[in-house]
Scaffold this motif. Structure first.
Motif, PDB file in Angstrom:
ATOM      1  N   SER A  10       0.827  -1.193   0.000  1.00 35.04           N
ATOM      2  CA  SER A  10       0.000   0.000   0.000  1.00 35.04           C
ATOM      3  C   SER A  10       0.861   1.242   0.000  1.00 35.04           C
ATOM      4  CB  SER A  10      -0.946   0.017   1.202  1.00 35.04           C
ATOM      5  OG  SER A  10      -0.231   0.234   2.385  1.00 35.04           O
ATOM      6  N   LEU A  11       0.285   2.345  -0.411  1.00 32.27           N
ATOM      7  CA  LEU A  11       1.033   3.593  -0.458  1.00 32.27           C
ATOM      8  C   LEU A  11       1.442   4.070   0.928  1.00 32.27           C
ATOM      9  CD1 LEU A  11      -0.723   5.713  -3.201  1.00 32.27           C
ATOM     10  CD2 LEU A  11       1.498   4.629  -3.295  1.00 32.27           C
ATOM     11  N   GLY A  40      -7.917   5.485  -4.253  1.00 29.97           N
ATOM     12  CA  GLY A  40      -8.570   5.353  -2.960  1.00 29.97           C
ATOM     13  C   GLY A  40      -7.790   6.042  -1.862  1.00 29.97           C
ATOM     14  N   ARG A  41      -8.269   5.867  -0.640  1.00 35.71           N
ATOM     15  CA  ARG A  41      -7.604   6.478   0.519  1.00 35.71           C
ATOM     16  C   ARG A  41      -6.204   5.901   0.728  1.00 35.71           C
ATOM     17  NH1 ARG A  41     -12.908   5.990   1.704  1.00 35.71           N
ATOM     18  NH2 ARG A  41     -13.957   7.909   2.299  1.00 35.71           N
ATOM     19  N   ASN A  42      -6.064   4.610   0.462  1.00 35.83           N
ATOM     20  CA  ASN A  42      -4.790   3.935   0.652  1.00 35.83           C
ATOM     21  C   ASN A  42      -4.646   2.870  -0.439  1.00 35.83           C
ATOM     22  OD1 ASN A  42      -2.401   3.104   1.865  1.00 35.83           O
ATOM     23  ND2 ASN A  42      -3.438   1.686   3.231  1.00 35.83           N
ATOM     24  N   PRO A  43      -4.274   3.272  -1.665  1.00 33.03           N
ATOM     25  CA  PRO A  43      -4.175   2.319  -2.777  1.00 33.03           C
ATOM     26  C   PRO A  43      -3.214   1.176  -2.472  1.00 33.03           C
ATOM     27  CG  PRO A  43      -4.013   4.563  -3.573  1.00 33.03           C
ATOM     28  CD  PRO A  43      -3.927   4.626  -2.078  1.00 33.03           C
ATOM     29  N   GLY A  44      -3.523   0.018  -3.022  1.00 31.67           N
ATOM     30  CA  GLY A  44      -2.642  -1.124  -2.814  1.00 31.67           C
ATOM     31  C   GLY A  44      -3.297  -2.430  -3.204  1.00 31.67           C
ATOM     32  N   VAL A  45      -2.698  -3.526  -2.728  1.00 35.10           N
ATOM     33  CA  VAL A  45      -3.177  -4.880  -2.957  1.00 35.10           C
ATOM     34  C   VAL A  45      -3.647  -5.409  -1.603  1.00 35.10           C
ATOM     35  CG1 VAL A  45      -2.536  -7.211  -3.676  1.00 35.10           C
ATOM     36  CG2 VAL A  45      -1.589  -5.235  -4.878  1.00 35.10           C
ATOM     37  N   PHE A  46      -4.850  -5.955  -1.568  1.00 38.28           N
ATOM     38  CA  PHE A  46      -5.455  -6.381  -0.307  1.00 38.28           C
ATOM     39  C   PHE A  46      -6.086  -7.759  -0.440  1.00 38.28           C
ATOM     40  CE2 PHE A  46      -5.602  -1.826  -0.690  1.00 38.28           C
ATOM     41  CZ  PHE A  46      -5.071  -1.398   0.515  1.00 38.28           C
TER      42      PHE A  46
END
Length: 96
Positions: A10-11, A40-46
């Motif tokens: 995540s960023l 998004g608020r906290n871009p990433g892989v989830f």
């Protein structure tokens, strides 16, 4: 009860620059899916749909994508990073 994993990438994991790959992310249970958030608020892989919902709810353009494997999700997120499509969005509520 299903095991929850932390966001794989995540960023917010980095100092406001684009993220780098973490050394050892947790793997989700086999019945879960991987998600990417590029806006998004906290871009990433989830690997948790709850994390994704919190990330994109109320964000214009915040459409997550779902993948069957971590590798597919990481590849998609890496492609979005390379294309400079990843944006961290902050929504400020103003009360009158």
């Amino acid at each position: 009860m299903a095991q929850r994993c932390k966001s794989a990438i995540s960023l917010s994991d980095s100092d406001s620059s684009y993220p780098t790959r973490p050394s050892t992310p947790q793997s989700p249970p086999t019945n879960e899916r991987w998600y990417t958030v590029t806006v998004g608020r906290n871009p990433g892989v989830f690997c948790s749909s709850a994390e994704v919902t919190d990330n994109v709810c109320g964000i214009p353009g915040g459409n997550p994508a779902r993948y069957h494997t971590e590798a597919q999700a990481r590849a998609a997120f890496d492609s979005a990073l390379a294309a400079r499509l990843v944006r961290q969005v902050t929504i400020t509520m103003m009360l009158s």
